[in-house]
Design a protein around this motif. Structure first.
Motif, PDB file in Angstrom:
ATOM      1  N   HIS A 228     -92.881 -20.150 -28.878  1.00 22.05           N
ATOM      2  CA  HIS A 228     -93.670 -21.078 -28.279  1.00 22.05           C
ATOM      3  C   HIS A 228     -93.176 -22.049 -27.507  1.00 22.05           C
ATOM      4  CE1 HIS A 228     -97.037 -23.839 -27.949  1.00 22.05           C
ATOM      5  NE2 HIS A 228     -96.191 -24.733 -28.366  1.00 22.05           N
TER       6      HIS A 228
ATOM      7  N   ARG B  46     -92.069 -20.423 -24.435  1.00 23.90           N
ATOM      8  CA  ARG B  46     -93.307 -20.087 -23.260  1.00 23.90           C
ATOM      9  C   ARG B  46     -93.651 -21.288 -22.552  1.00 23.90           C
ATOM     10  NH1 ARG B  46     -99.314 -18.484 -26.007  1.00 23.90           N
ATOM     11  NH2 ARG B  46    -100.232 -18.257 -23.984  1.00 23.90           N
TER      12      ARG B  46
ATOM     13  N   TYR C 233    -108.306 -26.810 -22.314  1.00 24.09           N
ATOM     14  CA  TYR C 233    -106.688 -27.451 -22.883  1.00 24.09           C
ATOM     15  C   TYR C 233    -107.025 -28.850 -23.197  1.00 24.09           C
ATOM     16  CZ  TYR C 233    -102.460 -29.276 -22.535  1.00 24.09           C
ATOM     17  OH  TYR C 233    -101.111 -30.272 -22.713  1.00 24.09           O
TER      18      TYR C 233
ATOM     19  N   ASP D  49    -100.521 -21.233 -30.661  1.00 26.65           N
ATOM     20  CA  ASP D  49    -100.721 -20.164 -29.586  1.00 26.65           C
ATOM     21  C   ASP D  49    -102.051 -20.218 -28.701  1.00 26.65           C
ATOM     22  OD1 ASP D  49     -98.234 -19.316 -30.807  1.00 26.65           O
ATOM     23  OD2 ASP D  49     -99.323 -17.827 -32.099  1.00 26.65           O
ATOM     24  N   LEU D  50    -103.088 -20.805 -29.444  1.00 23.21           N
ATOM     25  CA  LEU D  50    -104.387 -21.035 -28.764  1.00 23.21           C
ATOM     26  C   LEU D  50    -104.248 -22.011 -27.774  1.00 23.21           C
ATOM     27  CD1 LEU D  50    -107.310 -20.399 -28.243  1.00 23.21           C
ATOM     28  CD2 LEU D  50    -107.871 -21.397 -30.325  1.00 23.21           C
TER      29      LEU D  50
ATOM     30  N   ASP E 122    -102.326 -20.881 -24.709  1.00 24.83           N
ATOM     31  CA  ASP E 122    -103.220 -20.066 -23.823  1.00 24.83           C
ATOM     32  C   ASP E 122    -104.114 -20.963 -22.996  1.00 24.83           C
ATOM     33  OD1 ASP E 122    -102.261 -17.619 -24.983  1.00 24.83           O
ATOM     34  OD2 ASP E 122    -103.987 -17.396 -26.469  1.00 24.83           O
TER      35      ASP E 122
ATOM     36  N   GLU F 169    -102.152 -22.507 -20.121  1.00 23.42           N
ATOM     37  CA  GLU F 169    -101.895 -21.704 -19.308  1.00 23.42           C
ATOM     38  C   GLU F 169    -102.920 -21.442 -18.140  1.00 23.42           C
ATOM     39  OE1 GLU F 169    -100.319 -18.204 -20.970  1.00 23.42           O
ATOM     40  OE2 GLU F 169     -98.196 -18.972 -20.970  1.00 23.42           O
TER      41      GLU F 169
ATOM     42  N   ARG G  76    -111.652 -15.490 -17.724  1.00 26.64           N
ATOM     43  CA  ARG G  76    -110.648 -16.138 -18.525  1.00 26.64           C
ATOM     44  C   ARG G  76    -110.956 -16.981 -19.561  1.00 26.64           C
ATOM     45  NH1 ARG G  76    -105.558 -17.297 -15.112  1.00 26.64           N
ATOM     46  NH2 ARG G  76    -104.644 -18.108 -17.131  1.00 26.64           N
TER      47      ARG G  76
ATOM     48  N   ILE H 108    -111.242 -17.815 -24.606  1.00 24.91           N
ATOM     49  CA  ILE H 108    -110.637 -19.077 -25.133  1.00 24.91           C
ATOM     50  C   ILE H 108    -111.660 -20.014 -25.807  1.00 24.91           C
ATOM     51  CG2 ILE H 108    -109.320 -20.979 -24.798  1.00 24.91           C
ATOM     52  CD1 ILE H 108    -107.786 -19.068 -22.367  1.00 24.91           C
TER      53      ILE H 108
END
Length: 303
Positions: free
Chosen positions: A24, A27, A208, A222-223, A226, A229, A282, A286
């Motif tokens: 993570h 990333r 986010y 991880d979410l 996502d 990003e 996208r 999410i």
């Protein structure tokens, strides 16, 4: 507690969770490291610093991995000092007490996310919110220290010749006094549920900064990554379509330079709508995962 018992109870052993934490951090470092270097050198970035200044998540917080409520970390005593965690029998985990205390937040976020997802996306704003923030700049000034690409008078003409349809309060509240009456909508601080729609770039970025960040550490990082990003990429379009001339500004660590999306032209409008549709697509999964997490957290703690 043996390793077998811990596994059955949803506990990750040190080798497993540290590998996930390292992956993570690697990333997000691709995007966070340039920001930290700019901060050390005192050189701000007009596009990407926004994600660390407007939203409350600091880079170090974003880099830290959380498994989310329901999963424990063996031999992770350092997590015991983090908000929402407790260490019991050598296992660090987000507590049910912490989740229960977040009930008002979980209910409010779930309601907003569901309302947003229920609406058809609108693709007719063309990013005019940034233009409305500099309407009559000769009188009101500008929000950023860059020249206007078309100059003040032509920028005003673009705003005044279009139907302004901003549905996002946190964009609308920065409209200049002369631009506010031009908006066909009047979103407010307390009625977001009635206005947010999934085509809005800021609604996508807020997955986010206003949702995933506020649900951490109750949801897996991880979410959060996502959503980060997605926000990063949306912010690029947001400023490419803005009225500023940022010639020479590099938009990502690979070195691509800023090019405007000229929303004052038919070609620019078409490009903006195409990209807006991509981001809406996208954002949808999410947003759905965040809804499901809110529901899981409310259900798992019996609230």
């Amino acid at each position: 507690m043996t390793a077998e018992v811990r596994a059955a109870a949803g506990v990750l052993e040190p080798d497993a969770w540290r590998a996930l934490a390292d992956a993570h951090a690697a990333r997000v470092d691709a995007l966070v490291a340039p920001h930290l270097e700019r901060r050390r050198s005192g050189v701000p970035h007009p596009v990407h610093d926004f994600l660390f200044t407007y939203y409350s998540q600091r880079p170090a917080q974003l880099r830290r991995w959380h498994p989310g409520f329901g999963t424990g970390l063996a031999d992770a005593e350092e997590h015991g000092t983090l908000k929402g965690y407790a260490v019991r029998d050598g296992v660090a985990a987000v507590t049910a007490e912490h989740v229960r205390a977040q009930r008002p937040l979980l209910v409010a976020l779930a309601r907003l996310l569901r309302a947003t997802a229920s609406r058809a996306p609108a693709y007719s704003c063309f990013g005019l919110h940034e233009w409305a923030m500099v309407h009559r700049s000769a009188e009101h000034g500008t929000r950023h220290p860059w020249p206007l690409r078309l100059g003040a008078d032509a920028t005003d003409a673009v705003v005044e010749s279009h139907r302004v349809t901003c549905s996002h309060f946190d964009a609308f509240r920065f409209f200049t006094p002369s631009a506010r009456p031009l908006n066909t909508l009047s979103p407010g601080r307390d009625d977001r549920d009635a206005f947010e729609q999934p085509g809005c770039l800021h609604a996508g970025m807020d997955l986010y900064g206003k949702v995933a960040v506020r649900l951490s550490p109750m949801i897996c990082s991880d979410l959060v990554a996502d959503a980060f990003e997605l926000a990063w990429d949306i912010r690029i379009l947001d400023m490419r379509a803005a009225p500023y001339d940022m010639t020479g500004i590099r938009l990502d660590p690979t070195g691509d330079e800023w090019t405007p999306v000229k929303i004052e032209t038919p070609e620019g409008k078409a490009e903006y709508v195409r990209l807006q549709r991509e981001f809406s697509g996208r954002a949808a999964p999410i947003r759905q995962r965040l809804i499901e997490e809110c529901e899981r957290l409310l259900s798992a703690t019996g609230v």
